[in-house]
Write an enzyme that holds these catalytic residues in place. Structure first.
Site, PDB file in Angstrom:
ATOM      1  N   LYS A 109       0.774  -1.135   0.113  1.00  0.00           N
ATOM      2  CA  LYS A 109      -0.054  -0.048   0.241  1.00  0.00           C
ATOM      3  C   LYS A 109       0.912   1.321  -0.013  1.00  0.00           C
ATOM      4  O   LYS A 109       2.010   1.216   0.337  1.00  0.00           O
ATOM      5  CB  LYS A 109      -0.832   0.098   1.161  1.00  0.00           C
ATOM      6  CG  LYS A 109      -2.113   0.790   1.041  1.00  0.00           C
ATOM      7  CD  LYS A 109      -3.416   0.169   0.468  1.00  0.00           C
ATOM      8  CE  LYS A 109      -4.487   0.819   0.064  1.00  0.00           C
ATOM      9  NZ  LYS A 109      -5.549   0.299  -0.497  1.00  0.00           N
TER      10      LYS A 109
HETATM   11  P1  NAD Z   1     -13.410   7.737  -3.298  1.00  0.00           P
HETATM   12  O1  NAD Z   1     -12.406   8.484  -3.037  1.00  0.00           O
HETATM   13  O2  NAD Z   1     -13.614   7.594  -4.764  1.00  0.00           O
HETATM   14  O3  NAD Z   1     -14.603   7.847  -2.449  1.00  0.00           O
HETATM   15  C1  NAD Z   1     -14.844   7.946  -1.086  1.00  0.00           C
HETATM   16  C2  NAD Z   1     -16.097   8.224  -0.510  1.00  0.00           C
HETATM   17  O4  NAD Z   1     -16.217   8.337   0.686  1.00  0.00           O
HETATM   18  C3  NAD Z   1     -16.580   9.733  -1.208  1.00  0.00           C
HETATM   19  O5  NAD Z   1     -18.019   9.734  -1.520  1.00  0.00           O
HETATM   20  C4  NAD Z   1     -16.578  10.528   0.068  1.00  0.00           C
HETATM   21  O6  NAD Z   1     -17.157  11.692   0.126  1.00  0.00           O
HETATM   22  C5  NAD Z   1     -16.793   9.524   1.229  1.00  0.00           C
HETATM   23  N1  NAD Z   1     -16.331   9.819   2.702  1.00  0.00           N
HETATM   24  C6  NAD Z   1     -15.283  10.342   2.820  1.00  0.00           C
HETATM   25  N2  NAD Z   1     -15.263  10.548   4.245  1.00  0.00           N
HETATM   26  C7  NAD Z   1     -16.331  10.362   4.743  1.00  0.00           C
HETATM   27  C8  NAD Z   1     -17.034  10.461   5.968  1.00  0.00           C
HETATM   28  N3  NAD Z   1     -16.717  10.773   7.085  1.00  0.00           N
HETATM   29  N4  NAD Z   1     -18.436   9.938   5.964  1.00  0.00           N
HETATM   30  C9  NAD Z   1     -19.131   9.700   4.928  1.00  0.00           C
HETATM   31  N5  NAD Z   1     -18.467   9.490   3.529  1.00  0.00           N
HETATM   32  C10 NAD Z   1     -17.268  10.003   3.446  1.00  0.00           C
HETATM   33  O7  NAD Z   1     -12.846   6.324  -2.684  1.00  0.00           O
HETATM   34  P2  NAD Z   1     -13.005   4.880  -3.299  1.00  0.00           P
HETATM   35  O8  NAD Z   1     -12.145   4.366  -4.153  1.00  0.00           O
HETATM   36  O9  NAD Z   1     -14.582   4.641  -3.554  1.00  0.00           O
HETATM   37  O10 NAD Z   1     -12.846   3.958  -1.761  1.00  0.00           O
HETATM   38  C11 NAD Z   1     -13.760   3.784  -0.759  1.00  0.00           C
HETATM   39  C12 NAD Z   1     -13.143   2.669   0.250  1.00  0.00           C
HETATM   40  O11 NAD Z   1     -13.098   1.766  -0.602  1.00  0.00           O
HETATM   41  C13 NAD Z   1     -11.762   3.066   0.833  1.00  0.00           C
HETATM   42  O12 NAD Z   1     -11.513   2.382   2.162  1.00  0.00           O
HETATM   43  C14 NAD Z   1     -10.902   2.048  -0.073  1.00  0.00           C
HETATM   44  O13 NAD Z   1      -9.708   1.767   0.385  1.00  0.00           O
HETATM   45  C15 NAD Z   1     -11.781   0.988  -0.364  1.00  0.00           C
HETATM   46  N6  NAD Z   1     -11.438   0.292  -1.725  1.00  0.00           N
HETATM   47  C16 NAD Z   1     -11.244   0.936  -2.566  1.00  0.00           C
HETATM   48  C17 NAD Z   1     -11.121   0.316  -3.954  1.00  0.00           C
HETATM   49  C18 NAD Z   1     -11.187   0.876  -5.453  1.00  0.00           C
HETATM   50  O14 NAD Z   1     -10.914  -0.078  -6.447  1.00  0.00           O
HETATM   51  N7  NAD Z   1     -11.104   2.133  -5.549  1.00  0.00           N
HETATM   52  C19 NAD Z   1     -10.830  -1.043  -4.067  1.00  0.00           C
HETATM   53  C20 NAD Z   1     -10.955  -1.908  -2.517  1.00  0.00           C
HETATM   54  C21 NAD Z   1     -11.291  -1.256  -1.496  1.00  0.00           C
END
Ligand code: NAD
Length: 433
Positions: free
Chosen positions: A126
């Site tokens: 990571k």
């Molecule tokens: P992103 O940046 O696209 O979206 C994050 C979302 O969370 C946004 O809508 C943001 O406004 C919201 N958010 C942030 N803080 C918040 C809070 N305090 N309360 C409510 N909402 C809040 O990120 P993503 O890629 O969608 O990733 C989200 C999660 O999924 C992370 O934990 C990431 O590690 C995990 N993840 C992502 C992927 C991927 O392919 N993108 C894969 C596996 C896991």
């Protein structure tokens, strides 16, 4: 840093009455807590426990950024390679003010178990930069990204370590990383995944994590006597993962009744119009103000009664107090490490099954694997092929984990860790570690 409070007991200085002791558990310690449970079940030999828990390599780098207004600033970046027994290190890069070495360590470990559970030939890693990209211009973001890539360049490589997007990073940032790496090493599309399709990205990568969650929901629903069609769904986070999970669940007939993002939360018990909400968020950058919904307090998103609850924002959001108020029939962890071990215990006692992050959100890294494969062969697949291969991987992973849970009479998280540890331990043993 993500910290949770663990009550214990100690002698009070005044006498023999025990008083609560507050012990801080970090995100990395939380992951290790889950690992220890799996080690105990598997009788993992002592020395291997440390080897399996701790990262292979941790790199902290100093980044200097010249801001548009003439100021010069210093930022901290990390790349942590956790375990590479099953293949090159693999994991996203996060840009967020909460990024620190402990959080990146925890997330790198989760990647090791996730790639093993999905049975794709990668290890776990990571990266992160402690910054708030909202306050950076496009030029500043590009300069910071190129500086970060330059500093970690030596430990990367298509057969060594392959970054990808995570919170606040995206295809455009991956394009800058690929370009920067190419300056020294020549054209190397397989150095990052999650790239724009025009630069060798895979069709379907953008949808992959949300679509993978949907496939897991489809498998887990009947096991919990839930029908996806008509199921009530609540989602925290409406970025890449949350919005695509909403899209596919909505398409299958589920009703998304409440959604929260960093700016606020909305609710409509009749079901939100997800295609309109996605268009709205593209334009306004937030769910707030969406016309066909009521406003609700963000902090009560987890209290909304529903069939399926999807945390898809940040880690550590479900602690004990939140867990006690959850009225869901099943939880699918879209985010990484959203539930603390103590909250997990509360949910177990309440009989609410949790499909853990290392299984539920493995769709993203699975299509990253497909992208890497396409880059190495320079032969590209249609979206249909990507989607059908993804469904096979996710379905198989779910059933492998569920079978262990049934056989060992354990929860899905412990079953997933058991499967991951078995596979990584076996690879290490065969290599002669
Ligand atoms: P992103 O940046 O696209 O979206 C994050 C979302 O969370 C946004 O809508 C943001 O406004 C919201 N958010 C942030 N803080 C918040 C809070 N305090 N309360 C409510 N909402 C809040 O990120 P993503 O890629 O969608 O990733 C989200 C999660 O999924 C992370 O934990 C990431 O590690 C995990 N993840 C992502 C992927 C991927 O392919 N993108 C894969 C596996 C896991």
């Amino acid at each position: 840093m993500n910290k949770t409070v663990v009550p214990g007991a100690k002698q009070s200085p005044a006498g023999n009455r025990p008083e609560p002791r507050l012990k801080q558990r970090t995100a990395f310690e939380e992951v290790n807590y889950h690992l220890e449970r799996a080690f105990d079940r598997l009788d993992t030999p002592g020395p291997y426990r440390g080897i399996l828990k701790n990262p292979y390599r941790e790199q902290r780098v100093q980044l200097v950024l010249h801001r548009d207004d003439g100021r010069t600033e210093e930022y901290e970046g990390y790349r942590i390679q956790h375990n590479g027994a099953r293949g090159p290190y693999k994991g996203g890069v996060r840009y967020h003010p909460s990024v620190d070495v402990d959080e990146v360590r925890a997330l790198s470990s989760l990647m090791t178990w996730k790639t093993a559970i999905a049975d794709i030939p990668f290890g776990g890693a990571k990266g992160g930069v402690c910054c708030d990209p909202k306050h950076l211009s496009d030029r500043e973001l590009e300069a910071l990204t190129r500086a970060y890539l330059n500093k970690i360049d030596l430990i990367l490589g298509p057969q060594r370590d392959i970054p990808a997007p995570d919170v606040n990073t995206n295809a455009r940032i991956m394009a800058w990383m690929m370009d920067e790496y190419g300056k020294r090493h020549g054209y190397t599309p397989a150095i990052v995944t999650g790239k724009p399709i025009a630069l060798g990205g895979s069709k379907g990568r953008e949808q992959a994590t949300g679509l993978g969650l949907y496939h897991i929901a489809k498998q887990a629903a009947p096991d919990n006597k839930i029908k996806i069609e008509g199921a009530k769904v609540v989602i925290q986070g409406f970025g890449n993962v949350g919005s695509w999970a909403a899209h596919f669940l909505h398409q299958a007939g589920a009703k998304i009744i409440a959604v929260a993002d960093a700016d606020g939360a909305i609710r409509n018990d009749a079901g939100l119009d997800i295609p309109s909400l996605i268009d709205y968020v593209k334009e306004k950058k937030s769910v707030c103000g969406f016309p066909e919904a009521d406003v609700m307090v963000s902090s009560s998103i987890f209290e909304v009664p529903c069939d399926i609850l999807v945390p898809a924002a940040l880690n550590g959001v479900i602690g004990v107090e939140v867990a006690k108020k959850i009225r869901a029939r099943i939880i699918l962890e879209g985010a990484n490490n959203p539930t603390t071990p103590e909250a997990d215990e509360v949910l177990r006692e309440a009989g609410i099954p949790v499909v853990p992050d290392i299984l539920a959100n493995a769709g993203g890294v699975t299509v990253s694997y497909f992208e890497w494969t396409q880059n190495l062969t320079q032969f590209f697949w249609e979206e249909e092929e990507v989607f059908s291969k993804l469904e096979k991987v996710m379905t198989k992973a779910y059933h492998n984990v569920a079978a262990i849970a049934r056989k060992e009479k354990v929860d899905l998280r412990l079953a997933a860790f058991i499967l991951g540890v078995r596979r990584v331990y076996e690879a290490m043993r065969l290599r002669g570690v």
